[in-house]
Design a protein around this motif. Structure first.
Motif, PDB file in Angstrom:
ATOM      1  N   ALA A   1     -31.527  -5.342 -29.720  1.00  0.00           N
ATOM      2  CA  ALA A   1     -31.968  -4.099 -29.080  1.00  0.00           C
ATOM      3  C   ALA A   1     -30.967  -2.982 -29.320  1.00  0.00           C
ATOM      4  CB  ALA A   1     -32.164  -4.327 -27.576  1.00  0.00           C
ATOM      5  N   ASN A   2     -29.687  -3.290 -29.252  1.00  0.00           N
ATOM      6  CA  ASN A   2     -28.672  -2.264 -29.448  1.00  0.00           C
ATOM      7  C   ASN A   2     -28.486  -1.892 -30.919  1.00  0.00           C
ATOM      8  OD1 ASN A   2     -27.774  -1.609 -26.756  1.00  0.00           O
ATOM      9  ND2 ASN A   2     -27.005  -3.688 -26.665  1.00  0.00           N
ATOM     10  N   LEU A   3     -28.678  -2.832 -31.807  1.00  0.00           N
ATOM     11  CA  LEU A   3     -28.531  -2.529 -33.233  1.00  0.00           C
ATOM     12  C   LEU A   3     -29.633  -1.619 -33.758  1.00  0.00           C
ATOM     13  CD1 LEU A   3     -27.269  -5.940 -34.609  1.00  0.00           C
ATOM     14  CD2 LEU A   3     -26.054  -3.753 -34.708  1.00  0.00           C
ATOM     15  N   VAL A   4     -30.823  -1.707 -33.198  1.00  0.00           N
ATOM     16  CA  VAL A   4     -31.931  -0.883 -33.687  1.00  0.00           C
ATOM     17  C   VAL A   4     -32.078   0.431 -32.931  1.00  0.00           C
ATOM     18  CG1 VAL A   4     -33.199  -2.859 -34.580  1.00  0.00           C
ATOM     19  CG2 VAL A   4     -33.704  -2.023 -32.289  1.00  0.00           C
ATOM     20  N   THR A   5     -31.184   0.680 -31.980  1.00  0.00           N
ATOM     21  CA  THR A   5     -31.209   1.949 -31.251  1.00  0.00           C
ATOM     22  C   THR A   5     -29.983   2.771 -31.632  1.00  0.00           C
ATOM     23  OG1 THR A   5     -30.008   1.027 -29.359  1.00  0.00           O
ATOM     24  CG2 THR A   5     -32.426   0.888 -29.304  1.00  0.00           C
ATOM     25  N   GLN A   6     -29.774   3.835 -30.937  1.00  0.00           N
ATOM     26  CA  GLN A   6     -28.633   4.716 -31.212  1.00  0.00           C
ATOM     27  C   GLN A   6     -27.293   4.004 -31.135  1.00  0.00           C
ATOM     28  OE1 GLN A   6     -30.122   7.176 -32.954  1.00  0.00           O
ATOM     29  NE2 GLN A   6     -28.423   8.338 -32.186  1.00  0.00           N
ATOM     30  N   THR A   7     -27.194   2.987 -30.293  1.00  0.00           N
ATOM     31  CA  THR A   7     -25.934   2.256 -30.182  1.00  0.00           C
ATOM     32  C   THR A   7     -25.496   1.769 -31.554  1.00  0.00           C
ATOM     33  OG1 THR A   7     -26.547   1.521 -27.973  1.00  0.00           O
ATOM     34  CG2 THR A   7     -24.760   0.327 -29.037  1.00  0.00           C
ATOM     35  N   GLY A   8     -26.452   1.360 -32.368  1.00  0.00           N
ATOM     36  CA  GLY A   8     -26.157   0.837 -33.691  1.00  0.00           C
ATOM     37  C   GLY A   8     -25.760   1.884 -34.713  1.00  0.00           C
ATOM     38  N   GLY A   9     -25.895   3.143 -34.378  1.00  0.00           N
ATOM     39  CA  GLY A   9     -25.457   4.209 -35.274  1.00  0.00           C
ATOM     40  C   GLY A   9     -26.252   4.348 -36.556  1.00  0.00           C
ATOM     41  N   GLY A  10     -27.426   3.754 -36.631  1.00  0.00           N
ATOM     42  CA  GLY A  10     -28.263   3.894 -37.810  1.00  0.00           C
ATOM     43  C   GLY A  10     -27.982   2.913 -38.927  1.00  0.00           C
ATOM     44  N   ASP A  11     -26.983   2.054 -38.772  1.00  0.00           N
ATOM     45  CA  ASP A  11     -26.653   1.109 -39.842  1.00  0.00           C
ATOM     46  C   ASP A  11     -27.755   0.087 -40.086  1.00  0.00           C
ATOM     47  OD1 ASP A  11     -24.290   2.263 -40.622  1.00  0.00           O
ATOM     48  OD2 ASP A  11     -23.024   0.928 -39.445  1.00  0.00           O
ATOM     49  N   PHE A  12     -28.484  -0.286 -39.056  1.00  0.00           N
ATOM     50  CA  PHE A  12     -29.596  -1.221 -39.230  1.00  0.00           C
ATOM     51  C   PHE A  12     -30.598  -0.649 -40.228  1.00  0.00           C
ATOM     52  CE2 PHE A  12     -33.868  -2.663 -38.004  1.00  0.00           C
ATOM     53  CZ  PHE A  12     -33.720  -4.036 -38.111  1.00  0.00           C
TER      54      PHE A  12
ATOM     55  N   GLU B   1     -13.883  -0.156 -33.559  1.00  0.00           N
ATOM     56  CA  GLU B   1     -13.007  -0.101 -32.385  1.00  0.00           C
ATOM     57  C   GLU B   1     -13.534  -0.886 -31.195  1.00  0.00           C
ATOM     58  OE1 GLU B   1     -12.228   3.975 -31.526  1.00  0.00           O
ATOM     59  OE2 GLU B   1     -11.168   4.300 -33.417  1.00  0.00           O
ATOM     60  N   GLU B   2     -14.850  -0.867 -30.969  1.00  0.00           N
ATOM     61  CA  GLU B   2     -15.378  -1.459 -29.745  1.00  0.00           C
ATOM     62  C   GLU B   2     -16.743  -2.056 -30.022  1.00  0.00           C
ATOM     63  OE1 GLU B   2     -17.427  -1.977 -26.226  1.00  0.00           O
ATOM     64  OE2 GLU B   2     -17.918  -0.124 -27.251  1.00  0.00           O
ATOM     65  N   ILE B   3     -16.923  -3.315 -29.635  1.00  0.00           N
ATOM     66  CA  ILE B   3     -18.220  -3.957 -29.859  1.00  0.00           C
ATOM     67  C   ILE B   3     -18.879  -4.459 -28.575  1.00  0.00           C
ATOM     68  CG2 ILE B   3     -17.735  -4.605 -32.255  1.00  0.00           C
ATOM     69  CD1 ILE B   3     -17.183  -7.480 -31.184  1.00  0.00           C
ATOM     70  N   ASP B   4     -18.175  -4.414 -27.463  1.00  0.00           N
ATOM     71  CA  ASP B   4     -18.737  -4.948 -26.215  1.00  0.00           C
ATOM     72  C   ASP B   4     -20.056  -4.284 -25.832  1.00  0.00           C
ATOM     73  OD1 ASP B   4     -16.875  -6.932 -25.771  1.00  0.00           O
ATOM     74  OD2 ASP B   4     -15.563  -5.646 -24.590  1.00  0.00           O
ATOM     75  N   LYS B   5     -20.209  -3.005 -26.159  1.00  0.00           N
ATOM     76  CA  LYS B   5     -21.436  -2.286 -25.795  1.00  0.00           C
ATOM     77  C   LYS B   5     -22.678  -2.926 -26.415  1.00  0.00           C
ATOM     78  CE  LYS B   5     -20.816   1.080 -29.514  1.00  0.00           C
ATOM     79  NZ  LYS B   5     -20.509   2.468 -29.830  1.00  0.00           N
ATOM     80  N   TYR B   6     -22.529  -3.575 -27.546  1.00  0.00           N
ATOM     81  CA  TYR B   6     -23.660  -4.222 -28.208  1.00  0.00           C
ATOM     82  C   TYR B   6     -24.146  -5.455 -27.459  1.00  0.00           C
ATOM     83  CZ  TYR B   6     -22.638  -1.324 -32.288  1.00  0.00           C
ATOM     84  OH  TYR B   6     -22.426  -0.268 -33.134  1.00  0.00           O
ATOM     85  N   PHE B   7     -23.301  -6.025 -26.626  1.00  0.00           N
ATOM     86  CA  PHE B   7     -23.643  -7.242 -25.894  1.00  0.00           C
ATOM     87  C   PHE B   7     -24.244  -6.950 -24.523  1.00  0.00           C
ATOM     88  CE2 PHE B   7     -20.668  -8.631 -29.089  1.00  0.00           C
ATOM     89  CZ  PHE B   7     -21.213  -9.831 -29.512  1.00  0.00           C
ATOM     90  N   GLN B   8     -24.386  -5.687 -24.168  1.00  0.00           N
ATOM     91  CA  GLN B   8     -24.953  -5.306 -22.874  1.00  0.00           C
ATOM     92  C   GLN B   8     -26.462  -5.127 -23.008  1.00  0.00           C
ATOM     93  OE1 GLN B   8     -22.790  -5.328 -20.295  1.00  0.00           O
ATOM     94  NE2 GLN B   8     -21.318  -5.868 -21.894  1.00  0.00           N
ATOM     95  N   LEU B   9     -27.212  -5.747 -22.106  1.00  0.00           N
ATOM     96  CA  LEU B   9     -28.663  -5.559 -22.117  1.00  0.00           C
ATOM     97  C   LEU B   9     -28.971  -4.097 -21.862  1.00  0.00           C
ATOM     98  CD1 LEU B   9     -29.968  -8.661 -20.137  1.00  0.00           C
ATOM     99  CD2 LEU B   9     -30.421  -8.119 -22.537  1.00  0.00           C
ATOM    100  N   PRO B  10     -29.887  -3.524 -22.610  1.00  0.00           N
ATOM    101  CA  PRO B  10     -30.272  -2.134 -22.366  1.00  0.00           C
ATOM    102  C   PRO B  10     -30.877  -1.970 -20.979  1.00  0.00           C
ATOM    103  CG  PRO B  10     -31.066  -2.868 -24.503  1.00  0.00           C
ATOM    104  CD  PRO B  10     -30.558  -4.074 -23.780  1.00  0.00           C
TER     105      PRO B  10
END
Length: 121
Positions: free
Chosen positions: A67-78, A104-113
């Motif tokens: 969910a985070n990789l395909v949204t803005q959290t992922g920064g468009g890399d997906f 620098e920080e990856i914890d945000k990717y592990f948080q449920l939206p």
């Protein structure tokens, strides 16, 4: 090893050793340096967390990551990866970060939206 950087460092040593595994190390380094730096760090961290989690917790973690990789959290890399592999087929993605040391920080990717907690209750 505990970090992607340490893994790459060990592979570099192996590559320079001239041992039978040097070719493998060179191929691994090549693959890893072409991969998305954030994804490399996420994969290692997910493996660490998953080894200490229940199946349900693993499903929640995987859902949060996707969910985070395909949204803005992922920064468009997906979407950049999809473009490079499937659309333009140039196999030359332009990642938002150039190397794993830039992550620098990856914890945000592990948080449920927000709003999806009820899916897992």
């Amino acid at each position: 090893k505990d970090t992607v950087e340490e893994i790459l460092e060990e592979l570099e040593k192996l590559k320079a050793s001239g041992s039978e595994a040097a070719e493998f190390a060179e191929e691994a380094i090549d693959s890893m340096t072409k991969a998305n730096p954030v994804s490399l760090k996420l994969a290692l961290e997910a493996q660490k967390r998953g080894s200490k989690s229940t199946l349900r917790e693993c499903f929640e973690m995987e859902f949060a990551l996707i969910a985070n990789l395909v949204t803005q959290t992922g920064g468009g890399d997906f979407y950049e990866g999809i473009r490079a592999a499937l659309i333009d087929k140039d196999r030359n993605p332009k990642w938002s970060l150039k190397s794993v040391s830039d992550v620098e920080e990856i914890d945000k990717y592990f948080q449920l939206p927000a709003g999806v907690d009820e899916l897992f209750s």
